[in-house]
Design a protein around this motif. Structure first.
Motif, PDB file in Angstrom:
ATOM      1  N   ALA A 281     -27.750  84.377 -71.401  1.00 36.63           N
ATOM      2  CA  ALA A 281     -27.843  83.973 -69.998  1.00 36.63           C
ATOM      3  C   ALA A 281     -29.248  84.240 -69.477  1.00 36.63           C
ATOM      4  O   ALA A 281     -29.759  85.348 -69.585  1.00 36.63           O
ATOM      5  CB  ALA A 281     -26.814  84.717 -69.167  1.00 36.63           C
ATOM      6  N   LEU A 282     -29.872  83.210 -68.922  1.00 35.80           N
ATOM      7  CA  LEU A 282     -31.200  83.341 -68.339  1.00 35.80           C
ATOM      8  C   LEU A 282     -31.134  83.509 -66.831  1.00 35.80           C
ATOM      9  O   LEU A 282     -32.117  83.904 -66.208  1.00 35.80           O
ATOM     10  CB  LEU A 282     -32.053  82.119 -68.694  1.00 35.80           C
ATOM     11  N   THR A 283     -29.982  83.199 -66.254  1.00 41.33           N
ATOM     12  CA  THR A 283     -29.760  83.375 -64.815  1.00 41.33           C
ATOM     13  C   THR A 283     -28.379  83.982 -64.611  1.00 41.33           C
ATOM     14  O   THR A 283     -27.525  83.883 -65.484  1.00 41.33           O
ATOM     15  CB  THR A 283     -29.800  82.017 -64.065  1.00 41.33           C
ATOM     16  N   PRO A 284     -28.143  84.564 -63.459  1.00 43.80           N
ATOM     17  CA  PRO A 284     -26.775  84.985 -63.149  1.00 43.80           C
ATOM     18  C   PRO A 284     -25.922  83.750 -62.845  1.00 43.80           C
ATOM     19  O   PRO A 284     -26.462  82.654 -62.634  1.00 43.80           O
ATOM     20  CB  PRO A 284     -26.949  85.852 -61.897  1.00 43.80           C
ATOM     21  N   ARG A 285     -24.604  83.917 -62.816  1.00 43.39           N
ATOM     22  CA  ARG A 285     -23.718  82.819 -62.425  1.00 43.39           C
ATOM     23  C   ARG A 285     -23.949  82.515 -60.949  1.00 43.39           C
ATOM     24  O   ARG A 285     -23.934  83.412 -60.116  1.00 43.39           O
ATOM     25  CB  ARG A 285     -22.261  83.197 -62.659  1.00 43.39           C
ATOM     26  N   ILE A 286     -24.162  81.238 -60.661  1.00 41.72           N
ATOM     27  CA  ILE A 286     -24.437  80.801 -59.295  1.00 41.72           C
ATOM     28  C   ILE A 286     -23.282  79.916 -58.836  1.00 41.72           C
ATOM     29  O   ILE A 286     -23.072  78.836 -59.397  1.00 41.72           O
ATOM     30  CB  ILE A 286     -25.762  80.008 -59.238  1.00 41.72           C
ATOM     31  N   PRO A 287     -22.511  80.354 -57.837  1.00 40.95           N
ATOM     32  CA  PRO A 287     -21.407  79.513 -57.352  1.00 40.95           C
ATOM     33  C   PRO A 287     -21.950  78.246 -56.694  1.00 40.95           C
ATOM     34  O   PRO A 287     -22.939  78.291 -55.958  1.00 40.95           O
ATOM     35  CB  PRO A 287     -20.698  80.392 -56.315  1.00 40.95           C
ATOM     36  N   LEU A 288     -21.305  77.117 -56.977  1.00 40.71           N
ATOM     37  CA  LEU A 288     -21.684  75.863 -56.343  1.00 40.71           C
ATOM     38  C   LEU A 288     -20.931  75.719 -55.031  1.00 40.71           C
ATOM     39  O   LEU A 288     -19.755  76.054 -54.946  1.00 40.71           O
ATOM     40  CB  LEU A 288     -21.358  74.677 -57.257  1.00 40.71           C
ATOM     41  N   ALA A 289     -21.607  75.220 -54.025  1.00 41.56           N
ATOM     42  CA  ALA A 289     -20.984  75.031 -52.722  1.00 41.56           C
ATOM     43  C   ALA A 289     -19.825  74.044 -52.814  1.00 41.56           C
ATOM     44  O   ALA A 289     -19.872  73.087 -53.592  1.00 41.56           O
ATOM     45  CB  ALA A 289     -22.022  74.520 -51.721  1.00 41.56           C
ATOM     46  N   LYS A 290     -18.795  74.297 -52.042  1.00 43.36           N
ATOM     47  CA  LYS A 290     -17.638  73.404 -51.913  1.00 43.36           C
ATOM     48  C   LYS A 290     -16.880  73.163 -53.208  1.00 43.36           C
ATOM     49  O   LYS A 290     -16.322  72.100 -53.426  1.00 43.36           O
ATOM     50  CB  LYS A 290     -18.069  72.065 -51.311  1.00 43.36           C
ATOM     51  N   SER A 291     -16.912  74.115 -54.122  1.00 46.40           N
ATOM     52  CA  SER A 291     -16.126  73.982 -55.355  1.00 46.40           C
ATOM     53  C   SER A 291     -15.826  75.370 -55.902  1.00 46.40           C
ATOM     54  O   SER A 291     -16.366  76.360 -55.420  1.00 46.40           O
ATOM     55  CB  SER A 291     -16.865  73.149 -56.400  1.00 46.40           C
ATOM     56  N   ASN A 292     -14.978  75.425 -56.912  1.00 41.61           N
ATOM     57  CA  ASN A 292     -14.680  76.681 -57.596  1.00 41.61           C
ATOM     58  C   ASN A 292     -15.515  76.821 -58.856  1.00 41.61           C
ATOM     59  O   ASN A 292     -15.208  77.627 -59.719  1.00 41.61           O
ATOM     60  CB  ASN A 292     -13.194  76.732 -57.969  1.00 41.61           C
ATOM     61  N   VAL A 293     -16.548  76.014 -58.977  1.00 42.14           N
ATOM     62  CA  VAL A 293     -17.377  75.962 -60.179  1.00 42.14           C
ATOM     63  C   VAL A 293     -18.647  76.778 -59.966  1.00 42.14           C
ATOM     64  O   VAL A 293     -19.203  76.813 -58.866  1.00 42.14           O
ATOM     65  CB  VAL A 293     -17.707  74.497 -60.535  1.00 42.14           C
ATOM     66  N   ALA A 294     -19.088  77.431 -61.032  1.00 41.44           N
ATOM     67  CA  ALA A 294     -20.354  78.162 -61.017  1.00 41.44           C
ATOM     68  C   ALA A 294     -21.247  77.603 -62.119  1.00 41.44           C
ATOM     69  O   ALA A 294     -20.767  76.959 -63.049  1.00 41.44           O
ATOM     70  CB  ALA A 294     -20.114  79.655 -61.249  1.00 41.44           C
ATOM     71  N   MET A 295     -22.533  77.818 -61.980  1.00 41.12           N
ATOM     72  CA  MET A 295     -23.470  77.379 -63.009  1.00 41.12           C
ATOM     73  C   MET A 295     -24.373  78.535 -63.409  1.00 41.12           C
ATOM     74  O   MET A 295     -24.575  79.473 -62.647  1.00 41.12           O
ATOM     75  CB  MET A 295     -24.314  76.198 -62.529  1.00 41.12           C
ATOM     76  N   GLU A 296     -24.858  78.459 -64.631  1.00 41.57           N
ATOM     77  CA  GLU A 296     -25.857  79.415 -65.119  1.00 41.57           C
ATOM     78  C   GLU A 296     -26.676  78.707 -66.185  1.00 41.57           C
ATOM     79  O   GLU A 296     -26.215  77.759 -66.812  1.00 41.57           O
ATOM     80  CB  GLU A 296     -25.201  80.679 -65.664  1.00 41.57           C
ATOM     81  N   ILE A 297     -27.893  79.150 -66.343  1.00 47.35           N
ATOM     82  CA  ILE A 297     -28.773  78.566 -67.357  1.00 47.35           C
ATOM     83  C   ILE A 297     -28.763  79.477 -68.567  1.00 47.35           C
ATOM     84  O   ILE A 297     -28.884  80.699 -68.448  1.00 47.35           O
ATOM     85  CB  ILE A 297     -30.198  78.382 -66.809  1.00 47.35           C
ATOM     86  N   LEU A 298     -28.577  78.869 -69.740  1.00 44.42           N
ATOM     87  CA  LEU A 298     -28.481  79.609 -70.994  1.00 44.42           C
ATOM     88  C   LEU A 298     -29.495  79.118 -72.009  1.00 44.42           C
ATOM     89  O   LEU A 298     -29.964  77.983 -71.936  1.00 44.42           O
ATOM     90  CB  LEU A 298     -27.092  79.419 -71.624  1.00 44.42           C
ATOM     91  N   ARG A 299     -29.762  79.977 -72.954  1.00 47.67           N
ATOM     92  CA  ARG A 299     -30.450  79.599 -74.189  1.00 47.67           C
ATOM     93  C   ARG A 299     -29.467  79.920 -75.300  1.00 47.67           C
ATOM     94  O   ARG A 299     -28.801  80.952 -75.286  1.00 47.67           O
ATOM     95  CB  ARG A 299     -31.741  80.401 -74.360  1.00 47.67           C
ATOM     96  N   ILE A 300     -29.358  79.020 -76.269  1.00 47.74           N
ATOM     97  CA  ILE A 300     -28.411  79.225 -77.368  1.00 47.74           C
ATOM     98  C   ILE A 300     -29.176  79.597 -78.624  1.00 47.74           C
ATOM     99  O   ILE A 300     -30.066  78.855 -79.059  1.00 47.74           O
ATOM    100  CB  ILE A 300     -27.572  77.966 -77.620  1.00 47.74           C
TER     101      ILE A 300
END
Length: 142
Positions: free
Chosen positions: A89-108
């Motif tokens: 994980a390169l960022t923390p989980r960021i909740p998206l407005a108006k949804s139950n979805v979160a995003m984060e940026i990763l390197r694999i």
């Protein structure tokens, strides 16, 4: 002001608006795919559920992987039959407005490319259903 400067400004503003619009449409499709899988009861790593994850990753070109992720962020299973490596994980989980979805940026693994993981908890405090999308489809990074 030179005419070429005005034209460049108009072109760049139009390009930016198109890029934002395209990213928004991709995001709507990705969130819809996650919601659809959860509504279908895709909540575990059973072979039937893996097949359903494969169907979604095949139907949406931008999705490279569908997975079940533990509350701590560990990948439990994926729609792929190969191990791409550990997710960093390169960022923390960021909740998206108006949804139950979160995003984060990763390197694999050791790859230089970044991916965006969009995820939604299957149950509060439990595992999440997630999809990986190439970061360049959403973010202005090289």
């Amino acid at each position: 002001m030179y005419a070429s400067t005005v034209n460049w400004r108009r072109w760049s503003e139009g390009s930016s608006q198109r890029a934002i619009g395209l990213s928004d449409r991709r995001l709507v499709r990705v969130v819809g795919a996650i919601d659809e899988l959860i509504a279908r009861g895709i909540t575990s790593c059973s072979p039937v559920n893996i097949n359903a994850m494969n169907e979604v990753s095949f139907s949406l070109v931008s999705i490279k992987e569908v997975s079940i992720v533990s509350p701590q962020g560990a990948t439990l299973c994926t729609s792929l039959s190969i191990d791409l490596g550990r997710r960093h994980a390169l960022t923390p989980r960021i909740p998206l407005a108006k949804s139950n979805v979160a995003m984060e940026i990763l390197r694999i693994g050791e790859r230089k490319d970044r991916v965006v993981r969009f995820s939604r908890a299957i149950e509060p405090g439990g595992a999440s259903l997630a999809v990986l999308i190439p970061a360049q489809l959403f973010l202005p990074i090289g």
